[in-house]
Design a protein around this motif. Structure first.
Motif, short mmCIF file in Angstrom:
data_model
loop_
_atom_site.label_atom_id
_atom_site.label_comp_id
_atom_site.label_asym_id
_atom_site.label_seq_id
_atom_site.Cartn_x
_atom_site.Cartn_y
_atom_site.Cartn_z
N TRP A 156 0.81 -1.22 0.00
CA TRP A 156 0.00 0.00 0.00
C TRP A 156 0.84 1.26 0.00
O TRP A 156 0.34 2.34 -0.34
CB TRP A 156 -0.95 0.00 1.19
CG TRP A 156 -1.96 -1.12 1.13
CD1 TRP A 156 -1.97 -2.26 1.88
CD2 TRP A 156 -3.10 -1.20 0.26
NE1 TRP A 156 -3.04 -3.05 1.54
CE2 TRP A 156 -3.75 -2.42 0.55
CE3 TRP A 156 -3.63 -0.37 -0.72
CZ2 TRP A 156 -4.90 -2.82 -0.12
CZ3 TRP A 156 -4.77 -0.76 -1.38
CH2 TRP A 156 -5.40 -1.98 -1.09
N THR A 157 2.12 1.16 0.38
CA THR A 157 2.97 2.36 0.37
C THR A 157 3.18 2.88 -1.05
O THR A 157 3.54 4.05 -1.22
CB THR A 157 4.33 2.06 1.00
OG1 THR A 157 4.99 1.01 0.26
CG2 THR A 157 4.19 1.62 2.45
N MET A 158 2.96 2.04 -2.05
CA MET A 158 3.15 2.51 -3.43
C MET A 158 2.15 3.59 -3.81
O MET A 158 2.40 4.37 -4.75
CB MET A 158 3.07 1.33 -4.41
CG MET A 158 4.28 0.42 -4.37
SD MET A 158 4.32 -0.75 -5.76
CE MET A 158 2.97 -1.84 -5.30
N LEU A 159 1.03 3.66 -3.10
CA LEU A 159 0.05 4.69 -3.41
C LEU A 159 0.54 6.08 -3.01
O LEU A 159 0.03 7.11 -3.49
CB LEU A 159 -1.27 4.38 -2.72
CG LEU A 159 -1.98 3.11 -3.18
CD1 LEU A 159 -3.30 2.94 -2.45
CD2 LEU A 159 -2.19 3.12 -4.68
N VAL A 160 1.52 6.12 -2.11
CA VAL A 160 2.09 7.41 -1.70
C VAL A 160 2.81 8.07 -2.87
O VAL A 160 2.87 9.30 -2.98
CB VAL A 160 3.06 7.21 -0.52
CG1 VAL A 160 3.76 8.51 -0.16
CG2 VAL A 160 2.31 6.65 0.68
N LEU A 161 3.37 7.27 -3.77
CA LEU A 161 4.20 7.78 -4.85
C LEU A 161 3.44 8.72 -5.79
O LEU A 161 3.82 9.87 -5.96
CB LEU A 161 4.82 6.61 -5.62
CG LEU A 161 5.65 5.64 -4.74
CD1 LEU A 161 6.10 4.44 -5.57
CD2 LEU A 161 6.84 6.35 -4.14
N PRO A 162 2.35 8.27 -6.42
CA PRO A 162 1.60 9.20 -7.29
C PRO A 162 0.82 10.24 -6.50
O PRO A 162 0.56 11.34 -7.00
CB PRO A 162 0.68 8.28 -8.07
CG PRO A 162 0.48 7.09 -7.19
CD PRO A 162 1.78 6.91 -6.45
N ALA A 163 0.41 9.89 -5.27
CA ALA A 163 -0.39 10.84 -4.48
C ALA A 163 0.41 12.09 -4.17
O ALA A 163 -0.14 13.20 -4.14
CB ALA A 163 -0.86 10.16 -3.19
N GLY A 164 1.72 11.94 -3.95
CA GLY A 164 2.56 13.09 -3.65
C GLY A 164 2.54 14.11 -4.77
O GLY A 164 2.41 15.33 -4.53
N TYR A 165 2.63 13.64 -6.00
CA TYR A 165 2.61 14.55 -7.14
C TYR A 165 1.26 15.25 -7.26
O TYR A 165 1.18 16.45 -7.55
CB TYR A 165 2.90 13.77 -8.42
CG TYR A 165 4.36 13.56 -8.67
CD1 TYR A 165 5.07 14.43 -9.50
CD2 TYR A 165 5.05 12.51 -8.08
CE1 TYR A 165 6.42 14.25 -9.74
CE2 TYR A 165 6.41 12.31 -8.30
CZ TYR A 165 7.09 13.18 -9.13
OH TYR A 165 8.43 13.01 -9.35
#
Length: 299
Positions: free
Chosen positions: A196-205
């Motif tokens: 679930w940490t992978m969702l942080v990647l696009p969310a940051g942008y």
């Protein structure tokens, strides 16, 4: 003649890029000062420098305490508070001098680190305050103390600080340094992050794009949403797969995002280049540590 006029008359002209011989000290460069947004930015830089000081020097104190057999002493709340203040002060001092602050301002800011803890040591030793109260209270008092010092020196004429080209080069790469600093622990103890940490990647942008209002260009929002959809899909596949397959998908997902950062760094359409540099290095470091953790398990 006032101090500002004197500084303007005597400050040397900063040469253009490439005019400073390699290995020679650079020209004196004044710090950016002022009020408003720049003042708050300065406080943010200070807080970050203090955090870096704690992260870098904390492990050294632990190692020294173990080596010298004084670990128990360093663990006492009043000693730990002063050690923490020392770490923050060192980080803050390095950054303030780089930003061309006068030594008097540096000394006063250092006092803002120590005095709150020193004041609370008395009620702590008298049994009126426990160790957690000492540390929490010291940090709470430190904030207004820092603000008072910053307000006092907000209009101060910058000092003349000669910066070596190597120092300037390192300073320009501060996002890389920060990312490496933040990932020291994962190299010491490699582990695979949750899918679930992978969702942080696009969310940051997306969050930064909304805050900076940079998603309005042609195709910008669509591209970012496509990225969100891609990493969401990868996350769901990893959760469904589980086990070693999920671990590889997570590691490769973080590594793939470093490529996304590189593209975004070249265009600089959504987020600042400092963010993409920091994010790209962080992604590679975390992906590398996760791959190391997978390979070390062997199963």
């Amino acid at each position: 003649m006032n101090r500002t006029r004197m500084y303007a008359d005597t400050a040397p002209v900063v040469p253009s890029a490439g005019s400073v011989p390699t290995g020679q000290p650079g020209p004196p460069v004044p710090a950016a000062t002022g009020g408003g947004r720049g003042w708050w930015w300065h406080l943010g830089e200070m807080a970050l420098a203090m955090l870096v000081g704690m992260l870098l020097l904390g492990p050294l104190w632990d190692a020294a305490g173990t080596l010298l057999g004084v670990g128990a002493t360093l663990g006492r709340p009043e000693v730990a508070a002063l050690v923490m203040a020392t770490n923050m002060t060192i980080g803050m001092t390095v950054w303030m001098r780089y930003r061309a602050h006068h030594w008097r301002g540096v000394v006063e800011m250092a006092a803002a680190m120590y005095v709150p803890f020193l004041l609370l040591v008395v009620p702590y030793r008298a049994g009126l305050l426990d160790g957690d109260g000492l540390l929490l209270g010291g940090h709470l008092l430190m904030v207004p103390a820092m603000v008072l010092v910053a307000v006092r020196h907000r209009h101060e004429t910058p000092a003349l600080v000669r910066r070596h080209p190597a120092v300037l080069a390192l300073a320009r790469r501060w996002p890389t340094g920060l990312a490496l600093l933040m990932t020291v622990d994962v190299w010491v103890d490699p582990r695979v992050l949750s899918a679930w940490t992978m969702l942080v990647l696009p969310a940051g942008y997306l969050l930064i794009g909304v805050a900076r209002r940079t998603l309005r260009g042609p195709g910008v929002l669509a591209t970012q949403l496509a990225g969100l959809a891609a990493w969401l899909t990868l996350t769901l596949v990893a959760v469904a797969a589980g086990g070693r397959t999920a671990a590889w998908l997570v590691a490769l997902g973080w590594l793939a995002h470093a490529g996304w950062d590189l593209v975004q760094h070249r265009t600089a359409r959504v987020v600042p280049r400092g963010y993409t540099e920091w994010c790209g290095v962080l992604d590679v470091a975390l992906a590398g540590s996760m791959i190391l953790a997978i390979l070390s398990t062997g199963g």
